[in-house]
Each structure stands twice: as C-alpha cells, then as structure tokens.
Enzyme design. Sequence first.
Site, PDB file in Angstrom:
ATOM      1  N   SER A 271      -4.362  10.344   2.658  1.00 57.18           N
ATOM      2  CA  SER A 271      -2.990  10.719   2.355  1.00 57.18           C
ATOM      3  C   SER A 271      -2.670  12.083   2.982  1.00 57.18           C
ATOM      4  O   SER A 271      -2.745  12.224   4.200  1.00 57.18           O
ATOM      5  CB  SER A 271      -2.770  10.707   0.840  1.00 57.18           C
ATOM      6  OG  SER A 271      -1.400  10.794   0.530  1.00 57.18           O
ATOM      7  N   GLU A 391       1.176   0.460   0.793  1.00 57.09           N
ATOM      8  CA  GLU A 391       1.272   1.923   0.699  1.00 57.09           C
ATOM      9  C   GLU A 391       2.516   2.373  -0.058  1.00 57.09           C
ATOM     10  O   GLU A 391       2.510   3.382  -0.752  1.00 57.09           O
ATOM     11  CB  GLU A 391       1.283   2.547   2.107  1.00 57.09           C
ATOM     12  CG  GLU A 391       0.019   2.342   2.922  1.00 57.09           C
ATOM     13  CD  GLU A 391      -1.104   3.305   2.544  1.00 57.09           C
ATOM     14  OE1 GLU A 391      -0.989   3.981   1.499  1.00 57.09           O
ATOM     15  OE2 GLU A 391      -2.091   3.368   3.292  1.00 57.09           O
TER      16      GLU A 391
END
Length: 564
Positions: A271, A391
């Site tokens: 991330s 996601e």
Amino acid sequence: MRFRAIVSSSLLMLSTVLGSTFTTGSKEDLPVIDLGYELHQSLSYNKSSEVYLFQNIRYAQPPTGERRFRAPAAPKIDRTAVRNGSELRNCPQGMPVWQAKAYGPIRKFSDPRNSFNLTAWEEAIATARIPELELNAETTEDCLFLDVHVQKGIFDRAQQDLQSSQSSDGAPVLVWIHGGGYTLGSKTGAPTPVFFPDGLLAQADSSDEGMVFVALNYRLGALGFLAGPEVAADGDLNAGLLDQRLALEWVQKHIHLFGGSAKRVTVMGESAGGGSAILQTAAFGGKKGPAPFAQIIAQSPAAMPNAQPVPNAFSDFLAALNVSTLDEARRAASSDVIRANEVQIDAAPAVNYNFGPVLDGTFMPNTIGKALSSGAYDKSVQVLSSHNLFEGGFFYDPTVRTEDEFRAWLDRSIIGLDQAQTDYLSATLYPPNFDGSLGYVDQATRQMALWEEAVILCHFQSLNQAVGGNSYAYEFGIPPGFHTQDLKYTFNDPTSPVPFPQAQDLIQRSIATFVKIGIPVLDSKEQTYPVWGSNHSTLKVAEIGAQVGRSGINETRCTWWRDV
C-alpha cells in the site's frame, strides 16, 4: 473522539505466543553490535527459528522541536550505555473514521466460512460500528527506529569475519516499509494485527545463505507530510519519505555488521509502503546516482495520482494545534502535536487521509506515473509487484447516491482535478452506466473501481511497463481479495494462522527467492514466474495454488491516470 488507533509491542506478543522458545537475555547471553555512534544489544533470541531480534535501533535524531517538519538528521554519538530497544517506538498517527469502520467487515468476509457478495458487503460497511480502541501511551515523536531480524548462522559468520578482518559477500537483505495511507501503522504492524517475518526467513533458509530482515518506522500524517509554502520555505516537504531514505542509507552503511550485503538489498512495501518503494526508486528524478537498494517488491503500490496537497490541510493542522505559525507548531508540546495530528486524520472524509506525498521539486519532482513513463528513476532496480483482486473494497462513501454526490466525492478524493478533468472522468471514463460492462454496477462499486485504478492498479501497471516488461507480478486472488488481505499471507500472525497455508507458502517462497536470486520461484522444483513481457503475464494466486494469466487492468483508464 470516536476512534483512536491502537499500537502494541511486537516483543510482548511474540513472547506470549511462543513461550519458552523466545528468550530475553542479559549482556552475557545476547550479542552486542558496535554501530560507531552507539552500542546496541539484541533484545531476544528465538531458539525455535534461531533468529536474533535487534529492536529499536536508532537511525535518526529525535525529530522534535526545531527538527519537526524537517529532513531527518543522522544520530548523534552516544556510547554511554548499551541499548537494547526494549521500549515501544511507534510514530504519532491516526486512522480516518471511514477506514476504522471497515475493520469489522474486512475481518468477517476474509473468513472463508462467511460467503461474500457485494450487497452484504455494502450493508456491512454502511452499518459498521467504529471500534473503541485507545491510543497506547508509548506513541512518541521520537520514533525513527528500525528492527533487524537475523538468523544466528548469518550473524555468527559476520562476527567471525569482523574478528579476522575478512570480508564475505554477506546475505541478501529484505527491508520492509509498512503501509497505512501515510498516516498510520508501524514497523511491527500495529495498529493492525502484528505480523512477523518468520515464514519469510524460513523460506530463505532453504539454503545456507538465508536472509536478513529489516523493518523501519517513518513519520506519518502531519509530522511526515505537512505541506504548504511555509513548510517549503522553512522545512522539508515529504519528511516521511526522507526518513525512509535515511533508514535505507543506514542499511547500506551498517547492515554488514549483522551479516547482510549492502549490494543485495530489496525494499518491500505494501500500500503506502509499496508506493514508497517506487518513490524511492524514482527519488530525485533518478539523477543522484543509484538507489540504495537493488530490487523492490511493490505490493498494492498506493499513492495519489497527481500528488497534490489537500486544501487547507496546513491551516487546519495549525488550528487543531491552536497555533498560528509553523514556528509556533515547532515549539508546541509534543502531546499537543500528537493529538492535533490524530484529530485531523480521524476526521478525514471518505476516502481521504488528509496527508501524503506531494510534488516537491527535489526528492519527488514527478508523480509516480510521470516518473515511470519518462524514465526518471533508477533503471537498474529489479521489480516484483503485486495487487489484490478487490483493492477498492472499502474505498468509497456509502452515502453517495446521485451524480452530483459522485462528483463531489471525486473532487475531495482525487485532489487537484480541474473542472474539465472531473467532467471527463464522470461522463466518459467512468460514466453512470451500471449494467456491469464497465466493471461496476452501482454508485458504490463505481467509486471502488475509480479509486483502485487511480491510486493502486495503474501504478502497478505503469511499474511493469516502465521496465520493459522485464519484471515479475502476481495477483492475490483469495476471495474477496480486499486491500491488505494479503498481509497475513506475506507475514505470519502467530495468533491467527491463515486459512490457506499453501497460498502463504507460495507467496513467501516467491518473495524469499526473489530477494535471494532476483527471480521468484514457485516451488521446490524451481519453477519460476513468467516475466510480465508484452503479454502482461501475471501469476494469479488462489486458495490452493496459482496459475498464469494475463493482467486484466484497464489500459485505457490507466493511460489517462498516468498522464493526469
């Protein structure tokens, strides 16, 4: 305050889980490293895995007082005592309420016993309660520390070389940069469940070589990413990225003392950590020599596509701190600074964090998309990257129902778009066509699709394309494939084993072999990944295995985001 992040001690948790296999010792039975500027003793030794933990090694001076909002400085010499890093060191942070509400639903639907569908997911998010957690008192501005996990065999060989004045190649090194939207998290995993690198180290130990694992803290939120003309004039933009850089330079200078090779460093992050890995590769536009590492593993690499500061974030921080100038903010009490940062982050609207990397003209002269497409990065760095199947799962505002509300969400979520860009995105690139042909079926999934592509998937694609397809990639497809769901498969959570250990072995083996030889290996027969190539080949990881497929990321949309 409706939500407060929780941080915890990895050592405390590990000792509880592993019991007698985990030893804390005295100066007589745990080794001490001479770093020149300080003496640091291993905090523990795991007799089962034969791994020493050197915890909380200082790599920078405390970024407090006049050092707030500035680039980090190398540690001062202090050899008056032997340190062992037993205290907790977690950087000040916060978690937006909208993200905190997603934790319960993520846990629920990550359990394979609970069937997943979009309707149930949206209902769970809309009705989720905010966890009532308390901020641990050990959160401190003096948080620029790193941990080193090293196998005993590697460490002992290094000490023998130092004593005999010999030099060996050293073991490969994996450096972990945590994620968390550039506003939360720590080197140990807190406030999310704490993870350990045991599985990765075990996979790397399939030969005599092994691996050294390093995890670092960096400043978060306003303390790491406060932006504005005032900071540019009397401070440093992107201080959190500069923290990472100093830690990576520390690795280059000192990792040989632990048995690692400075020439064989891989930087891995998920991330915000994955975005950071790319930004470190593209630091200074690639014009200041090679990066202080040889490879990156970018998992779900996240960063805002146009890297613009949130309007009024600077003035809002000063207001939360009850000061009027940057100089007054530097003179404010640490407890007040920590509180103001937390309050501002917690109140961020969906799906914003209020802080993150911004264009600064020096360390970050380009967005990720521009840096990669223009070749403004270190082209010698080798690449393994990944993304998750879903996601965008919790990156949306469930209150958005109309076109006007969608445009307003877009303007506050992707900062810096002009009117023409907002019009094009909402009418042409992501039009309100909900028949499923464009990858979404309602306003919620429309937001998810836009956000995951703009912030994560298109960076993943640009990275693989930039290196001419000479890279490796995998897709984490264990349902539902939430953002961050892969972390339990990358690391080991001793309190909660993964439901599909075969997939964990595959991912950990892929990472460990890439770190060691620059090529991810699938199994003991040394079957390797296909390169990304012109076919965009991606290894699709499922519950009990994997198969090669073609990346399905929308190239038309990603071309637009790259050029935004």
